[in-house]
Design a protein around this motif. Structure first.
Motif, PDB file in Angstrom:
ATOM      1  N   LEU A  43     -21.881  26.494 -15.930  1.00 18.83           N
ATOM      2  CA  LEU A  43     -21.919  26.404 -14.472  1.00 18.83           C
ATOM      3  C   LEU A  43     -20.705  27.091 -13.847  1.00 18.83           C
ATOM      4  CD1 LEU A  43     -23.178  25.314 -11.867  1.00 18.83           C
ATOM      5  CD2 LEU A  43     -21.908  23.173 -12.244  1.00 18.83           C
ATOM      6  N   MET A  44     -19.548  26.861 -14.436  1.00 19.15           N
ATOM      7  CA  MET A  44     -18.321  27.455 -13.901  1.00 19.15           C
ATOM      8  C   MET A  44     -18.376  28.971 -13.925  1.00 19.15           C
ATOM      9  SD  MET A  44     -14.445  27.476 -15.337  1.00 19.15           S
ATOM     10  CE  MET A  44     -14.773  29.052 -16.127  1.00 19.15           C
ATOM     11  N   TRP A  45     -18.784  29.533 -15.083  1.00 24.42           N
ATOM     12  CA  TRP A  45     -18.827  30.986 -15.210  1.00 24.42           C
ATOM     13  C   TRP A  45     -19.898  31.593 -14.318  1.00 24.42           C
ATOM     14  CZ3 TRP A  45     -14.752  33.133 -16.812  1.00 24.42           C
ATOM     15  CH2 TRP A  45     -13.985  32.577 -17.839  1.00 24.42           C
ATOM     16  N   PHE A  46     -21.018  30.911 -14.171  1.00 21.89           N
ATOM     17  CA  PHE A  46     -22.069  31.425 -13.280  1.00 21.89           C
ATOM     18  C   PHE A  46     -21.587  31.437 -11.834  1.00 21.89           C
ATOM     19  CE2 PHE A  46     -25.778  30.774 -10.504  1.00 21.89           C
ATOM     20  CZ  PHE A  46     -26.477  31.942 -10.802  1.00 21.89           C
ATOM     21  N   VAL A  98     -21.714  38.078 -18.233  1.00 28.88           N
ATOM     22  CA  VAL A  98     -23.001  37.990 -18.934  1.00 28.88           C
ATOM     23  C   VAL A  98     -22.764  37.631 -20.394  1.00 28.88           C
ATOM     24  CG1 VAL A  98     -25.016  39.276 -19.720  1.00 28.88           C
ATOM     25  CG2 VAL A  98     -24.188  39.574 -17.388  1.00 28.88           C
ATOM     26  N   GLY A  99     -21.822  38.326 -21.025  1.00 27.83           N
ATOM     27  CA  GLY A  99     -21.530  38.053 -22.429  1.00 27.83           C
ATOM     28  C   GLY A  99     -21.036  36.642 -22.649  1.00 27.83           C
ATOM     29  N   ILE A 100     -20.209  36.143 -21.727  1.00 30.21           N
ATOM     30  CA  ILE A 100     -19.717  34.772 -21.827  1.00 30.21           C
ATOM     31  C   ILE A 100     -20.874  33.782 -21.767  1.00 30.21           C
ATOM     32  CG2 ILE A 100     -18.352  33.007 -20.648  1.00 30.21           C
ATOM     33  CD1 ILE A 100     -16.436  35.226 -19.767  1.00 30.21           C
ATOM     34  N   LEU A 101     -21.781  33.996 -20.806  1.00 31.13           N
ATOM     35  CA  LEU A 101     -22.918  33.096 -20.668  1.00 31.13           C
ATOM     36  C   LEU A 101     -23.852  33.177 -21.864  1.00 31.13           C
ATOM     37  CD1 LEU A 101     -23.725  33.619 -16.878  1.00 31.13           C
ATOM     38  CD2 LEU A 101     -22.669  31.619 -17.947  1.00 31.13           C
ATOM     39  N   VAL A 102     -23.983  34.364 -22.451  1.00 26.09           N
ATOM     40  CA  VAL A 102     -24.813  34.501 -23.648  1.00 26.09           C
ATOM     41  C   VAL A 102     -24.223  33.684 -24.796  1.00 26.09           C
ATOM     42  CG1 VAL A 102     -25.578  36.116 -25.445  1.00 26.09           C
ATOM     43  CG2 VAL A 102     -25.777  36.742 -23.036  1.00 26.09           C
ATOM     44  N   PHE A 103     -22.905  33.748 -24.964  1.00 25.61           N
ATOM     45  CA  PHE A 103     -22.292  32.950 -26.031  1.00 25.61           C
ATOM     46  C   PHE A 103     -22.512  31.468 -25.807  1.00 25.61           C
ATOM     47  CE2 PHE A 103     -18.874  30.344 -27.659  1.00 25.61           C
ATOM     48  CZ  PHE A 103     -18.958  30.635 -29.015  1.00 25.61           C
ATOM     49  N   GLU A 104     -22.273  31.022 -24.578  1.00 25.29           N
ATOM     50  CA  GLU A 104     -22.448  29.589 -24.293  1.00 25.29           C
ATOM     51  C   GLU A 104     -23.899  29.166 -24.533  1.00 25.29           C
ATOM     52  OE1 GLU A 104     -20.311  27.455 -23.993  1.00 25.29           O
ATOM     53  OE2 GLU A 104     -18.501  28.237 -23.068  1.00 25.29           O
TER      54      GLU A 104
END
Length: 385
Positions: A193-196, A217-223
């Motif tokens: 949620l924070m990164w989005f 995008v890459g951060i959210l993909v990892f999560e």
């Protein structure tokens, strides 16, 4: 024995790399190669443009590939976001050794190419971007060597180097954010949620720097990868990813060619690209479907492993090819759609050959595993004896 076996072995020896951590995802390497090829399309289409008869079918093909190719940088950002975040979220790392490693990853190849560009600027002044004033020239060179173009409004000497400014900024800031916010102790869903929300903030508050937000995008993909199964739903996610990615590319091309002209089409394309790149990375990194297996193919990976060298030097190689062509076959006399098709593969192979030399002479020994071209030659001679 097949004639290709020695070639396969030589390619593996030169371009195969050991994963940097347990569970290394080989399809990342292949997707990186695909991103580099997309960037190649941009510069090839740009430089061959003088030979393209306007309004011809090939002209529109070239312009379409130009608009599509720009997505390559966005994919590069997503890959970097995934890899760096994955490395840092697992455990805290001392900042100075980490920063030193990141600088060592970026700078040797960049410095090598910058020195070539700087030398050629004096050899061929008509192509130089260096300002004519002495003090201005010095400051311009300092800014480029410090990777300031991109974040700051400075023309990069190496066309694609603007993206390295954002990469380096991300490398240095992300561990600080993690430590200050204590992200390793925050539940994964809250981190998502924070990164989005951060991505939404960049979209509305800093649209000029929007492309760098593709790192998120890459951060959210990892999560997301921590919450889903690798083997469930692979076929459906792959199909959705390819459909969405193809639709976004078609939409971007339609905007660029003025087929789509409604208000806010550009803003909508950014949102759609964010979603399409997210789905593509999920399908390639987090699933064991056929798309992931495709990008895990060895020659995809070999090209991907040298993609950073390719990214920085292919534009100069293409520039040389078309400068020579401009002298021997000037566009005002020899313009023809045929050139686009005839030169496409040879120009790509020439760019790849120069990039391979840069990779083996600079990137691999100084930025990766310390194995240089002469080490490879010695190891091959020992194995042959």
């Amino acid at each position: 024995m097949s004639i290709f076996t020695p070639l396969d072995r030589a390619a593996a020896s030169a371009f195969e790399l050991q994963g940097s951590y347990k569970g290394w995802i080989h399809s990342i390497e292949g997707l990186r190669g695909f991103a580099a090829f997309l960037v190649y399309l941009v510069h090839y289409a740009t430089l061959i443009r003088p030979w393209m008869p306007e309004k011809s079918i090939t002209y529109y093909v070239s312009e379409t590939l130009f608009s599509i190719g720009n997505v390559g940088v966005d994919i590069f950002f997503a890959i970097s976001g995934f890899l760096i975040y994955a490395m840092l979220i697992r455990r805290e790392r001392p900042f100075l050794p980490y920063a030193k490693r990141r600088i060592a990853r970026i700078y040797p190849v960049f410095l090598a190419v910058m020195l070539i560009y700087t030398a050629l600027s004096f050899v061929v002044p008509s192509e130089s971007k260096i300002p004519t004033g002495g003090e201005q020239a010095v400051w311009y060179l300092i800014a480029n060597y410090l990777l300031l173009p991109g974040i700051f409004d400075i023309e990069p000497m190496i066309v694609v180097a603007w993206s390295l400014s954002y990469e380096m900024f991300f490398y240095l800031v992300i561990p600080i954010i993690m430590t200050v916010c204590g992200l390793r102790k925050v539940p994964g869903t809250l981190r998502i949620l924070m990164w989005f929300l951060l991505w939404v903030g960049v979209y509305f508050v800093a649209p000029d720097h929007f492309r760098a937000s593709m790192l998120i995008v890459g951060i959210l993909v990892f999560e997301t990868s921590q919450l889903i199964s690798r083997d469930r739903g692979s076929a459906s996610i792959t199909l959705c990813a390819l459909t969405a990615f193809a639709a976004v590319l078609a939409f971007k091309a339609s905007i660029y060619l003025d087929v789509v002209t409604f208000n806010n089409a550009g803003k909508l394309s950014k949102v759609l690209l964010f979603g399409a790149c997210y789905l593509l990375c999920i399908a390639v990194f987090c699933k064991d479907g056929w798309l992931s297996r495709c990008f895990s193919g060895r020659y995809f990976r070999y090209f991907g492993n040298m993609s950073y060298s390719f990214y920085l030097i292919h534009g100069l190689t293409l520039k040389f090819i078309f400068l020579v062509m401009g002298i021997l076959l000037p566009a005002e006399i020899y313009a023809s759609s045929l050139w686009f098709w005839v030169l496409f593969l040879p120009a790509f192979l020439a760019s790849s050959a120069v990039s391979a030399a840069l990779f083996l002479l600079v990137e691999r020994p100084f930025s990766l595993d310390g194995v240089g071209v002469f080490d490879l030659m010695r190891s091959r001679s020992v194995s042959a004896s």
